[in-house]
Write an enzyme that holds these catalytic residues in place. Sequence first.
Site, PDB file in Angstrom:
ATOM      1  CB  VAL A  22       6.892  -2.531  -6.539  1.00  0.00           C
ATOM      2  CG1 VAL A  22       6.921  -3.108  -7.950  1.00  0.00           C
ATOM      3  CG2 VAL A  22       5.641  -1.693  -6.323  1.00  0.00           C
ATOM      4  CB  CYS A  23      10.242  -5.667  -7.573  1.00  0.00           C
ATOM      5  SG  CYS A  23      11.510  -6.650  -8.378  1.00  0.00           S
ATOM      6  CB  THR A  24      13.913  -6.591  -4.500  1.00  0.00           C
ATOM      7  OG1 THR A  24      14.238  -5.444  -5.294  1.00  0.00           O
ATOM      8  CG2 THR A  24      14.179  -7.860  -5.307  1.00  0.00           C
ATOM      9  CB  THR A  53       9.776 -10.420  -3.106  1.00  0.00           C
ATOM     10  OG1 THR A  53      10.643  -9.453  -3.720  1.00  0.00           O
ATOM     11  CG2 THR A  53      10.536 -11.721  -2.934  1.00  0.00           C
ATOM     12  CB  ALA A  62       5.679 -10.748  -8.358  1.00  0.00           C
TER      13      ALA A  62
END
Length: 323
Positions: A109-111, A129, A162
């Site tokens: 998730v995300c970074t 990302t 993202a």
Amino acid sequence: MGSSPRNVLVLLYDGVQSLDVTGPVEVFAALAHFPGRAGYTIRTVAPAGTPVRTGSGLTLVPDGELESARPDPGTTVLVPGGRFTADFEPRLTGWLRAHGGGAGRLVSVCTGGLLLAEAGLLDGRRATTHWYACERMARDYPAVSVEPDPIYVRDGPVATSAGVTAGIDLALALVEEDHGRDVALTIARHLVVFLRRPGNQAQFSAQLAAQTARRDPLRDVQQWITEHPGENLGVERLAARARLSPRHFARAFQAETGVTPGRYVERVRVDHARRLLEESGEGIAQIARACGYGNPEALRRAFVRTLGQPPAEYRRRFGTSRA
């Protein structure tokens, strides 16, 4: 698809984004409310098994030590994002490098995708990302095929998403894969997410994807487009509203928003059509007219170009019971 129990192993560390953890976990945990259906066994681990402090200041207490965790093919490993500086936590990347390949699914998730990339688990794969980290991922990990637009990307057993709430969308997609569409949609509505977004939907809506113009006349035109998607939105008419010549308007609009007027109009219209397909019972021909498309075929082409699927398929997958 099946009903057998699945394990979810969530990695925690200092500086982790709390919603990257709790958003997907709430989705997986919701299976416990479906009688007769085996849900997920969720376990959190952290280096040395000690409590971690999230980026927002919350303290999370893990269930166990990262070092002793050994994922198997029945396990989904969830890697949330956080505030990374120059170096990553070596215990995290070392563990992922040594044991991540043994998991049935790797999910970031995300970074958190940067952690997977640092561990070499995204080499030769498509990934995404958070939008602000896509350039960094592409620069630092050239073996990764970075896709900056989608809210999540599936490539074999690896799934990357993202920023923040996109992790909820990805978790819902995994629940749908495991337990079916009806279960996933019921959970989405319970969480007041309403509907699961398709992975190839852009990280931004039309209004967020484009910058807000600096000058009032151009900002007013942006707002007017949003409020009147079914109107004639040709450059000449938009330029007249801004009291500029068509050539000057087109040049100024792109300079201040980062997209051409035509591209902005298409994004607004597709966003509006998507909402009508999700929430209303109107026919596709009606929706095409309401969104400024001359006929259903024009709407279909715009949908395929933007979302990778035709309107009817989009409605079948993401429409509410009312739609």
